[in-house]
Scaffold this motif. Sequence first.
Motif, PDB file in Angstrom:
ATOM      1  N   THR A   1     -10.022  -1.939   0.121  1.00  0.00           N
ATOM      2  CA  THR A   1     -11.266  -1.552   0.806  1.00  0.00           C
ATOM      3  C   THR A   1     -12.157  -2.755   1.080  1.00  0.00           C
ATOM      4  O   THR A   1     -12.988  -2.717   1.993  1.00  0.00           O
TER       5      THR A   1
ATOM      6  N   LYS B   1      -4.487   2.669   6.654  1.00  0.00           N
ATOM      7  CA  LYS B   1      -4.168   2.390   5.253  1.00  0.00           C
ATOM      8  C   LYS B   1      -5.198   3.034   4.311  1.00  0.00           C
ATOM      9  O   LYS B   1      -4.845   3.504   3.224  1.00  0.00           O
TER      10      LYS B   1
ATOM     11  N   VAL C   1     -13.388   3.998   0.173  1.00  0.00           N
ATOM     12  CA  VAL C   1     -12.372   4.428   1.140  1.00  0.00           C
ATOM     13  C   VAL C   1     -13.013   5.262   2.241  1.00  0.00           C
ATOM     14  O   VAL C   1     -12.777   5.035   3.437  1.00  0.00           O
TER      15      VAL C   1
ATOM     16  N   ILE D   1       0.834  -1.203   0.000  1.00  0.00           N
ATOM     17  CA  ILE D   1       0.000   0.000   0.000  1.00  0.00           C
ATOM     18  C   ILE D   1       0.867   1.251   0.000  1.00  0.00           C
ATOM     19  O   ILE D   1       0.570   2.237  -0.689  1.00  0.00           O
TER      20      ILE D   1
ATOM     21  N   SER E   1      -3.290   9.774  -1.002  1.00  0.00           N
ATOM     22  CA  SER E   1      -2.666   9.659  -2.318  1.00  0.00           C
ATOM     23  C   SER E   1      -3.606  10.135  -3.418  1.00  0.00           C
ATOM     24  O   SER E   1      -3.205  10.880  -4.320  1.00  0.00           O
TER      25      SER E   1
ATOM     26  N   GLY F   1      -6.598  -0.507  -5.073  1.00  0.00           N
ATOM     27  CA  GLY F   1      -7.182   0.257  -3.972  1.00  0.00           C
ATOM     28  C   GLY F   1      -8.533  -0.290  -3.575  1.00  0.00           C
ATOM     29  O   GLY F   1      -8.864  -0.386  -2.382  1.00  0.00           O
TER      30      GLY F   1
ATOM     31  N   ASP G   1      -4.254   6.514   4.058  1.00  0.00           N
ATOM     32  CA  ASP G   1      -3.105   6.649   3.150  1.00  0.00           C
ATOM     33  C   ASP G   1      -3.574   6.667   1.694  1.00  0.00           C
ATOM     34  O   ASP G   1      -3.090   7.463   0.877  1.00  0.00           O
ATOM     35  N   ILE G   2      -4.500   5.758   1.377  1.00  0.00           N
ATOM     36  CA  ILE G   2      -5.021   5.698   0.007  1.00  0.00           C
ATOM     37  C   ILE G   2      -5.752   6.994  -0.343  1.00  0.00           C
ATOM     38  O   ILE G   2      -5.573   7.562  -1.423  1.00  0.00           O
TER      39      ILE G   2
ATOM     40  N   TRP H   1       2.171   1.623  -3.397  1.00  0.00           N
ATOM     41  CA  TRP H   1       1.092   1.964  -4.322  1.00  0.00           C
ATOM     42  C   TRP H   1       0.955   3.473  -4.492  1.00  0.00           C
ATOM     43  O   TRP H   1       0.829   3.976  -5.616  1.00  0.00           O
ATOM     44  N   GLY H   2       0.980   4.196  -3.388  1.00  0.00           N
ATOM     45  CA  GLY H   2       0.834   5.640  -3.465  1.00  0.00           C
ATOM     46  C   GLY H   2       1.948   6.289  -4.272  1.00  0.00           C
ATOM     47  O   GLY H   2       1.705   7.171  -5.104  1.00  0.00           O
TER      48      GLY H   2
END
Length: 688
Positions: free
Chosen positions: A350, A361, A399, A292, A368, A346, A364-365, A295-296
């Motif tokens: 979720t 997390k 999210v 994760i 981003s 993403g 964080d998503i 990923w960002g």
Amino acid sequence: MAGGSVNVNGDGDGDGDRIENLISARKSLKLSLEKSKSIGLALQKSGPRLEEISQRLPSLESAVRPIRVDKDALVAVGGHINRAVGPAAAVLKVFDAVHGLEKSLLSEPRNDLPGYLTVLKRLGEALRFLGDNCGLAIQWLEDIVEYLEDNAVADERYLLNLKKLLKNLRELQNDEEKARLDGGLLEAVLDKLEHEFRQLLTENSVPLAMLSPTALADQACIAPSPLPVSVIHKLQALLARLKANHRLEKCISIYVEVRSSNVRASLHALNLDYLEISVAEFNDVQSIEGYIAQWGKHLEFAVKHLFEVEYKLCSEVFEKMGLDVWMGCFSKIAAQAGILAFLQFGKTVTESKKDPIKLLKLLDIFASLNKLRLDFNRLFGGAACVEIQNLTRELIKSVIDGAAEIFWELLVQVELQRQNPPPLDGSVPKLVSFITDYCNKLLGEDYKPILTQVLIIHRSWKRQSFQERLLVTEVLNIMKAVELNLETWIKAYDDPMLSNFFAMNNHWHLYKHLKGTKLGELLGDSWLREHEQYKDDYSTIFLRDSWGKLPGQLSREGLILLSGGRATARDLVKKTLKKFNEVFDEMYTKQTGWVMPERDLREKTCQLIVQAVVPVYRSYMQNYGPLVEQDASSTAKYAKYTVQKLEEMLLCLYRLKPVRHGSLRGRQFSGKFGNGMPDLRRTTSAVV
């Protein structure tokens, strides 16, 4: 002769005449036969000539027919013929010109692309002329044939042949497959141009070479070089000519194929296999939190330095084709190059099981995506990017819904932990250590603004207002629930010493880990001092009621008053030491399984125990130890511990025990959370 004699005198003259007549008749007959024979031969020879004459009669008839037709019709036919032959002759002249272009057009375009396209333009103009005028020429020829037929100016068979030829021409014109007036030259030329279009793109599309998947920070300003201006101009020229010939869709397909492949090649060095992971392939978010974090960074790099380039390049190459064309082209490149895989990953996060770490997390998503919001709106805001827009909206909604749900349920989950028993070793429950650090993170600069924004959006969807105080109040309520859990667990121990030990551990943990933090500032200095004081109070009580009683076992009162001699004193010392050893062993054995996680508290507590026990033991052994140290058996039995050994044992109390992998799993969260409370010693992302 008897009876047959000739009469010479009279009768002889009569016979002579008859003979002459016969001779004359024979000659005449012979002449007639010869003449008949001559006539027969003449007739035989004249037969073919008559046949030839018979065959030529129709043409002769046609030749002389104009002499017999109406004078006005004969005069008018010349004008009709001239009007029909003029366009037909022009068509034939252009058709010859088309074939004259063949040699130039079958050469390689890249040798002289502008000149090649100029020749192709001439071919197009010629074919348009043919297309526009062939039908007109045929129509005029059909009209003149009809005129000739109506006025009997021409031979019927001749007209019939003309009709057949014109019919064939008309059928060819109406048949698109057969109406290639250039003999397929144009299609071959267009295929060459498509090949040149692909070759230009391929030769000038170079993937970005990266040093390593972790070198993104050093390459933040590096992106694949756009195509040279000269190449863009060539591509535009090719597009214009191919579009004019209905080949634009094929060009778009080629462009998307080459450029999306180039982006994928650039992304390949980032090791993006994790994007394909499914929910079934991991137990919880903690097991993929490293992905994760990557990923960002990977998404930001792809959007800002790969898709940004493709966006600009599409607008330049397809500028003259219109906005819808180049935006549609870009959307296909983005989809095929991997933007959908980023968004789907993403979405997969979720859909994983809920736990507190998942909240971080999800934030964080969201951070981003929010950081790239303007880029997303600009790059993917067009109608052509509807699939990307829909998946992005679904991801953002999942999210926000998931983060808000976990946050508002956190208090309930903490309260549900209250019914569980406290730890048997008197240490700090993982719930307490986790929640203190967790709430600190939520209130920190990294997460508080994001969480606030998420909660504002979530409540706005429900048409509810949000004030920042709601977030603070909820965190304070969570901490109050933690305090209430501690009070409940303190009372849950049957052993008062372990209860005090547990209270001392946890009050010190709260004070130490919240002092100087955002959560500590929120709770206030008085709250922190209160817990520090609680720690001191419970420490005093613990030492008094446990190790503080041990020195009393070494009482000298009997020895001072004793007057029965050395043997009696030795017996009393043995009895005292035996009792001391029993109490010490029992207490040490019990407490050797207890744990103080905080090193400073552990060392201070052990030092206080040493100060309470060791000096008294040293003094006693110095004064009375010799009485029981006369033989080895008595020494091992009564002088069981040396002063140094006793001190070492006490200083080693309450240390953390080595654990096998996986033994630090937290207490189970109840209700919807289902999976274990994370242990912060294993979850680096949750450590303040």
